[in-house]
Design a protein around this motif. Structure first.
Motif, mmCIF file in Angstrom:
data_model
loop_
_atom_site.group_PDB
_atom_site.id
_atom_site.type_symbol
_atom_site.label_atom_id
_atom_site.label_comp_id
_atom_site.label_asym_id
_atom_site.label_seq_id
_atom_site.Cartn_x
_atom_site.Cartn_y
_atom_site.Cartn_z
ATOM 1 N N ILE A 1 0.841 -1.200 0.000
ATOM 2 C CA ILE A 1 0.000 0.000 0.000
ATOM 3 C C ILE A 1 0.874 1.248 0.000
ATOM 4 C CG2 ILE A 1 -1.604 1.366 1.391
ATOM 5 C CD1 ILE A 1 -2.837 -1.318 2.307
ATOM 6 N N GLU A 2 1.909 1.233 0.846
ATOM 7 C CA GLU A 2 2.813 2.389 0.929
ATOM 8 C C GLU A 2 3.478 2.644 -0.413
ATOM 9 O OE1 GLU A 2 6.332 4.760 1.463
ATOM 10 O OE2 GLU A 2 6.391 2.619 0.987
ATOM 11 N N GLU A 3 3.870 1.584 -1.101
ATOM 12 C CA GLU A 3 4.540 1.734 -2.393
ATOM 13 C C GLU A 3 3.571 2.192 -3.476
ATOM 14 O OE1 GLU A 3 7.796 -0.798 -4.804
ATOM 15 O OE2 GLU A 3 5.936 -1.870 -4.413
ATOM 16 N N ALA A 4 2.368 1.621 -3.495
ATOM 17 C CA ALA A 4 1.413 1.931 -4.559
ATOM 18 C C ALA A 4 0.703 3.255 -4.331
ATOM 19 C CB ALA A 4 0.388 0.800 -4.678
ATOM 20 N N GLY A 5 0.486 3.606 -3.068
ATOM 21 C CA GLY A 5 -0.147 4.884 -2.756
ATOM 22 C C GLY A 5 -1.654 4.853 -2.661
ATOM 23 N N SER A 6 -2.265 3.738 -2.985
ATOM 24 C CA SER A 6 -3.718 3.637 -2.862
ATOM 25 C C SER A 6 -4.117 2.168 -2.831
ATOM 26 C CB SER A 6 -4.434 4.328 -4.033
ATOM 27 O OG SER A 6 -4.288 3.578 -5.228
ATOM 28 N N MET A 7 -5.322 1.926 -2.361
ATOM 29 C CA MET A 7 -5.813 0.550 -2.328
ATOM 30 C C MET A 7 -6.068 0.043 -3.744
ATOM 31 S SD MET A 7 -9.093 -0.961 -0.295
ATOM 32 C CE MET A 7 -9.740 -2.594 -0.682
ATOM 33 N N GLU B 1 5.314 3.214 6.416
ATOM 34 C CA GLU B 1 4.370 2.235 5.885
ATOM 35 C C GLU B 1 3.030 2.317 6.600
ATOM 36 O OE1 GLU B 1 6.339 -1.497 6.112
ATOM 37 O OE2 GLU B 1 7.514 -1.160 4.289
ATOM 38 N N ALA B 2 3.049 2.390 7.928
ATOM 39 C CA ALA B 2 1.791 2.438 8.684
ATOM 40 C C ALA B 2 1.033 3.725 8.392
ATOM 41 C CB ALA B 2 2.068 2.302 10.177
ATOM 42 N N ILE B 3 1.741 4.842 8.290
ATOM 43 C CA ILE B 3 1.090 6.122 8.005
ATOM 44 C C ILE B 3 0.420 6.088 6.641
ATOM 45 C CG2 ILE B 3 1.550 8.560 7.523
ATOM 46 C CD1 ILE B 3 3.795 8.314 9.711
ATOM 47 N N ALA B 4 1.122 5.583 5.637
ATOM 48 C CA ALA B 4 0.540 5.486 4.297
ATOM 49 C C ALA B 4 -0.675 4.565 4.298
ATOM 50 C CB ALA B 4 1.586 4.980 3.307
ATOM 51 N N ALA B 5 -0.572 3.466 5.035
ATOM 52 C CA ALA B 5 -1.695 2.529 5.103
ATOM 53 C C ALA B 5 -2.907 3.172 5.747
ATOM 54 C CB ALA B 5 -1.285 1.275 5.879
ATOM 55 N N TRP B 6 -2.699 3.925 6.826
ATOM 56 C CA TRP B 6 -3.838 4.547 7.498
ATOM 57 C C TRP B 6 -4.512 5.598 6.635
ATOM 58 C CZ3 TRP B 6 -6.892 2.697 10.747
ATOM 59 C CH2 TRP B 6 -6.450 1.829 11.750
ATOM 60 N N LEU B 7 -3.751 6.325 5.827
ATOM 61 C CA LEU B 7 -4.371 7.288 4.927
ATOM 62 C C LEU B 7 -5.296 6.567 3.956
ATOM 63 C CD1 LEU B 7 -4.587 10.204 3.927
ATOM 64 C CD2 LEU B 7 -2.633 9.748 2.424
ATOM 65 N N MET C 1 -5.691 16.847 17.172
ATOM 66 C CA MET C 1 -4.301 17.241 16.928
ATOM 67 C C MET C 1 -3.463 16.034 16.528
ATOM 68 S SD MET C 1 -1.628 19.197 19.489
ATOM 69 C CE MET C 1 -2.590 20.711 19.422
ATOM 70 N N ILE C 2 -3.650 14.927 17.221
ATOM 71 C CA ILE C 2 -2.913 13.709 16.881
ATOM 72 C C ILE C 2 -3.219 13.280 15.448
ATOM 73 C CG2 ILE C 2 -2.757 11.229 17.374
ATOM 74 C CD1 ILE C 2 -3.168 12.018 20.376
ATOM 75 N N ASP C 3 -4.506 13.277 15.096
ATOM 76 C CA ASP C 3 -4.880 12.900 13.731
ATOM 77 C C ASP C 3 -4.300 13.877 12.713
ATOM 78 O OD1 ASP C 3 -6.287 10.713 14.599
ATOM 79 O OD2 ASP C 3 -8.221 11.738 14.623
ATOM 80 N N GLY C 4 -4.249 15.161 13.077
ATOM 81 C CA GLY C 4 -3.694 16.155 12.171
ATOM 82 C C GLY C 4 -2.209 15.940 11.914
ATOM 83 N N VAL C 5 -1.478 15.559 12.951
ATOM 84 C CA VAL C 5 -0.054 15.268 12.785
ATOM 85 C C VAL C 5 0.126 14.081 11.840
ATOM 86 C CG1 VAL C 5 2.055 14.513 13.953
ATOM 87 C CG2 VAL C 5 0.581 16.232 15.025
ATOM 88 N N TRP C 6 -0.694 13.056 12.030
ATOM 89 C CA TRP C 6 -0.627 11.884 11.149
ATOM 90 C C TRP C 6 -0.946 12.268 9.703
ATOM 91 C CZ3 TRP C 6 -0.196 6.399 11.523
ATOM 92 C CH2 TRP C 6 0.261 5.939 12.771
ATOM 93 N N LEU C 7 -1.994 13.083 9.520
ATOM 94 C CA LEU C 7 -2.384 13.470 8.168
ATOM 95 C C LEU C 7 -1.288 14.290 7.503
ATOM 96 C CD1 LEU C 7 -4.459 13.630 5.906
ATOM 97 C CD2 LEU C 7 -5.468 15.614 7.052
ATOM 98 N N ARG C 8 -0.713 15.245 8.216
ATOM 99 C CA ARG C 8 0.358 16.051 7.642
ATOM 100 C C ARG C 8 1.539 15.167 7.252
ATOM 101 N NH1 ARG C 8 2.335 21.580 10.394
ATOM 102 N NH2 ARG C 8 0.272 22.127 9.601
ATOM 103 N N GLN C 9 1.858 14.198 8.105
ATOM 104 C CA GLN C 9 2.957 13.296 7.785
ATOM 105 C C GLN C 9 2.643 12.462 6.548
ATOM 106 O OE1 GLN C 9 6.117 13.028 9.406
ATOM 107 N NE2 GLN C 9 6.438 11.932 7.485
ATOM 108 N N ALA C 10 1.394 12.008 6.446
ATOM 109 C CA ALA C 10 0.992 11.206 5.288
ATOM 110 C C ALA C 10 1.115 11.996 3.995
ATOM 111 C CB ALA C 10 -0.443 10.721 5.468
ATOM 112 N N LEU C 11 0.896 13.304 4.074
ATOM 113 C CA LEU C 11 0.927 14.141 2.879
ATOM 114 C C LEU C 11 2.315 14.718 2.592
ATOM 115 C CD1 LEU C 11 -2.480 15.984 3.357
ATOM 116 C CD2 LEU C 11 -1.975 14.021 1.881
#
Length: 202
Positions: free
Chosen positions: A30-36, A111-117, A167-177
Protein backbone atom coordinates in the motif's frame (compact mmCIF):
# COMPACT_ATOMS: atom_id res chain seq x y z
CA UNK A 1 -15.51 -9.88 25.34
CA UNK A 2 -14.43 -6.26 24.87
CA UNK A 3 -14.30 -4.38 21.58
CA UNK A 4 -10.54 -4.64 21.30
CA UNK A 5 -10.61 -8.42 21.69
CA UNK A 6 -12.81 -8.68 18.61
CA UNK A 7 -10.08 -7.30 16.38
CA UNK A 8 -7.37 -9.71 17.54
CA UNK A 9 -6.43 -12.20 14.79
CA UNK A 10 -7.73 -15.66 15.74
CA UNK A 11 -5.24 -17.74 13.75
CA UNK A 12 -2.49 -19.67 15.48
CA UNK A 13 0.70 -21.54 14.51
CA UNK A 14 1.73 -21.73 10.87
CA UNK A 15 -1.47 -20.11 9.67
CA UNK A 16 -0.90 -17.16 11.99
CA UNK A 17 2.66 -16.74 10.75
CA UNK A 18 1.55 -16.80 7.12
CA UNK A 19 -1.28 -14.37 7.74
CA UNK A 20 1.12 -12.05 9.57
CA UNK A 21 3.56 -12.13 6.67
CA UNK A 22 0.80 -11.39 4.17
CA UNK A 23 -0.56 -8.51 6.24
CA UNK A 24 2.93 -7.03 6.57
CA UNK A 25 3.39 -7.38 2.82
CA UNK A 26 0.02 -5.72 2.19
CA UNK A 27 0.92 -2.70 4.33
CA UNK A 28 4.24 -2.33 2.51
CA UNK A 29 2.54 -2.69 -0.88
CA UNK A 30 0.00 0.00 0.00
CA UNK A 31 2.81 2.39 0.93
CA UNK A 32 4.54 1.73 -2.39
CA UNK A 33 1.41 1.93 -4.56
CA UNK A 34 -0.15 4.88 -2.76
CA UNK A 35 -3.72 3.64 -2.86
CA UNK A 36 -5.81 0.55 -2.33
CA UNK A 37 -6.93 0.51 -5.95
CA UNK A 38 -3.34 0.48 -7.19
CA UNK A 39 -2.38 -2.33 -4.81
CA UNK A 40 -2.87 -5.80 -6.29
CA UNK A 41 -2.98 -9.21 -4.68
CA UNK A 42 -0.15 -10.24 -7.02
CA UNK A 43 2.06 -7.44 -5.64
CA UNK A 44 1.29 -8.50 -2.10
CA UNK A 45 2.01 -12.13 -2.91
CA UNK A 46 5.34 -11.22 -4.51
CA UNK A 47 6.39 -9.26 -1.43
CA UNK A 48 5.55 -12.23 0.77
CA UNK A 49 7.23 -14.69 -1.65
CA UNK A 50 4.07 -16.75 -2.05
CA UNK A 51 1.61 -17.38 -4.86
CA UNK A 52 -1.42 -15.13 -5.37
CA UNK A 53 -3.55 -18.24 -4.84
CA UNK A 54 -2.24 -18.53 -1.28
CA UNK A 55 -3.20 -14.93 -0.55
CA UNK A 56 -6.73 -15.64 -1.74
CA UNK A 57 -6.76 -18.85 0.30
CA UNK A 58 -6.12 -16.96 3.54
CA UNK A 59 -8.04 -13.76 2.88
CA UNK A 60 -10.41 -14.27 -0.02
CA UNK A 61 -10.87 -10.86 -1.63
CA UNK A 62 -8.61 -7.83 -1.36
CA UNK A 63 -11.18 -6.12 0.87
CA UNK A 64 -10.80 -8.92 3.40
CA UNK A 65 -7.04 -8.43 3.45
CA UNK A 66 -7.43 -4.66 3.92
CA UNK A 67 -9.69 -5.21 6.93
CA UNK A 68 -7.20 -7.70 8.35
CA UNK A 69 -4.42 -5.13 7.95
CA UNK A 70 -6.49 -2.50 9.78
CA UNK A 71 -7.14 -4.93 12.62
CA UNK A 72 -3.45 -5.80 12.76
CA UNK A 73 -2.44 -2.15 13.17
CA UNK A 74 -5.17 -1.48 15.70
CA UNK A 75 -4.19 -4.46 17.78
CA UNK A 76 -0.57 -3.33 17.73
CA UNK A 77 -1.67 0.10 18.91
CA UNK A 78 -3.79 -1.38 21.68
CA UNK A 79 -1.01 -3.68 22.83
CA UNK A 80 1.53 -0.87 23.11
CA UNK A 81 -0.98 1.45 24.75
CA UNK A 82 -1.95 -1.17 27.33
CA UNK A 83 1.69 -1.60 28.35
CA UNK A 84 2.21 2.12 28.70
CA UNK A 85 -0.97 2.66 30.70
CA UNK A 86 -0.05 -0.16 33.06
CA UNK A 87 3.21 1.62 33.84
CA UNK A 88 1.60 5.05 34.35
CA UNK A 89 1.35 6.00 38.02
CA UNK A 90 -0.49 9.33 37.82
CA UNK A 91 -3.30 10.82 35.70
CA UNK A 92 -0.79 13.06 33.91
CA UNK A 93 1.35 10.03 33.12
CA UNK A 94 -1.72 8.31 31.70
CA UNK A 95 -2.22 11.18 29.30
CA UNK A 96 1.42 11.00 28.25
CA UNK A 97 1.12 7.23 27.82
CA UNK A 98 -1.72 7.70 25.35
CA UNK A 99 0.13 10.38 23.38
CA UNK A 100 3.34 8.35 23.24
CA UNK A 101 1.37 5.27 22.17
CA UNK A 102 -0.01 7.17 19.18
CA UNK A 103 3.51 7.96 17.99
CA UNK A 104 5.20 4.69 18.86
CA UNK A 105 7.78 3.78 16.17
CA UNK A 106 5.83 0.61 15.38
CA UNK A 107 2.82 2.78 14.49
CA UNK A 108 4.29 6.10 13.35
CA UNK A 109 6.28 4.67 10.44
CA UNK A 110 6.17 5.47 6.73
CA UNK A 111 4.37 2.23 5.88
CA UNK A 112 1.79 2.44 8.68
CA UNK A 113 1.09 6.12 8.01
CA UNK A 114 0.54 5.49 4.30
CA UNK A 115 -1.69 2.53 5.10
CA UNK A 116 -3.84 4.55 7.50
CA UNK A 117 -4.37 7.29 4.93
CA UNK A 118 -5.67 4.62 2.55
CA UNK A 119 -7.80 3.06 5.28
CA UNK A 120 -9.45 6.40 6.11
CA UNK A 121 -10.58 6.70 2.51
CA UNK A 122 -11.57 3.04 2.44
CA UNK A 123 -13.85 3.61 5.45
CA UNK A 124 -16.05 5.84 3.30
CA UNK A 125 -17.26 2.75 1.43
CA UNK A 126 -16.66 -0.09 3.90
CA UNK A 127 -18.93 -0.37 6.94
CA UNK A 128 -16.45 -2.64 8.71
CA UNK A 129 -13.56 -0.24 8.12
CA UNK A 130 -15.74 2.60 9.40
CA UNK A 131 -16.57 0.56 12.51
CA UNK A 132 -12.90 -0.05 13.21
CA UNK A 133 -12.14 3.66 12.89
CA UNK A 134 -14.99 4.54 15.24
CA UNK A 135 -13.60 2.04 17.71
CA UNK A 136 -10.17 3.67 17.51
CA UNK A 137 -11.60 7.18 17.95
CA UNK A 138 -13.76 6.12 20.89
CA UNK A 139 -11.01 4.29 22.74
CA UNK A 140 -8.50 7.08 22.16
CA UNK A 141 -10.88 9.68 23.57
CA UNK A 142 -11.92 7.46 26.47
CA UNK A 143 -8.31 6.92 27.53
CA UNK A 144 -7.52 10.62 27.24
CA UNK A 145 -10.58 11.58 29.29
CA UNK A 146 -9.58 9.03 31.94
CA UNK A 147 -6.27 10.82 32.45
CA UNK A 148 -7.54 14.37 32.00
CA UNK A 149 -10.63 14.21 34.24
CA UNK A 150 -8.71 14.20 37.55
CA UNK A 151 -6.67 17.16 36.30
CA UNK A 152 -9.38 19.32 34.70
CA UNK A 153 -12.70 17.94 35.94
CA UNK A 154 -14.97 15.61 34.00
CA UNK A 155 -16.75 18.28 31.95
CA UNK A 156 -13.60 20.14 30.89
CA UNK A 157 -11.74 16.91 30.10
CA UNK A 158 -14.09 15.97 27.25
CA UNK A 159 -13.39 18.89 24.87
CA UNK A 160 -9.67 18.82 25.68
CA UNK A 161 -9.57 15.10 24.89
CA UNK A 162 -11.42 15.73 21.61
CA UNK A 163 -8.99 18.51 20.66
CA UNK A 164 -6.01 16.34 21.56
CA UNK A 165 -7.33 13.53 19.39
CA UNK A 166 -7.86 15.95 16.51
CA UNK A 167 -4.30 17.24 16.93
CA UNK A 168 -2.91 13.71 16.88
CA UNK A 169 -4.88 12.90 13.73
CA UNK A 170 -3.69 16.15 12.17
CA UNK A 171 -0.05 15.27 12.79
CA UNK A 172 -0.63 11.88 11.15
CA UNK A 173 -2.38 13.47 8.17
CA UNK A 174 0.36 16.05 7.64
CA UNK A 175 2.96 13.30 7.78
CA UNK A 176 0.99 11.21 5.29
CA UNK A 177 0.93 14.14 2.88
CA UNK A 178 4.67 14.84 3.22
CA UNK A 179 6.06 11.33 2.64
CA UNK A 180 9.58 12.56 1.86
CA UNK A 181 9.90 13.82 5.43
CA UNK A 182 10.90 11.10 7.88
CA UNK A 183 8.36 10.58 10.69
CA UNK A 184 9.60 12.19 13.92
CA UNK A 185 7.63 10.62 16.74
CA UNK A 186 9.42 12.37 19.63
CA UNK A 187 8.85 15.80 18.04
CA UNK A 188 5.17 14.98 17.55
CA UNK A 189 4.87 13.90 21.18
CA UNK A 190 6.47 17.13 22.38
CA UNK A 191 4.07 19.24 20.32
CA UNK A 192 0.97 17.52 21.68
CA UNK A 193 2.37 17.55 25.21
CA UNK A 194 2.82 21.34 25.02
CA UNK A 195 -0.87 21.67 24.24
CA UNK A 196 -1.78 19.48 27.21
CA UNK A 197 0.50 21.47 29.52
CA UNK A 198 -1.13 24.71 28.38
CA UNK A 199 -4.61 23.32 29.05
CA UNK A 200 -3.86 22.07 32.54
CA UNK A 201 -1.79 25.14 33.42
CA UNK A 202 1.63 23.59 34.03
Amino acid sequence: MNQWTRIRPAATGLEAARREALITAAIAAIEEAGSMEATTMAQIAARASVSPALVHHYFGAKDDLMIAAMRHLLFGFRDGLTRRLAAAGTPRERVSAVIEGCFDPSQFSREAIAAWLVFYLYARRSSEAARLLRLYFRRLETNLVSGLAPLLGADAAIPVAAATGAMIDGVWLRQALTPLTAPDGPAAVRMVERYIDAEIGT
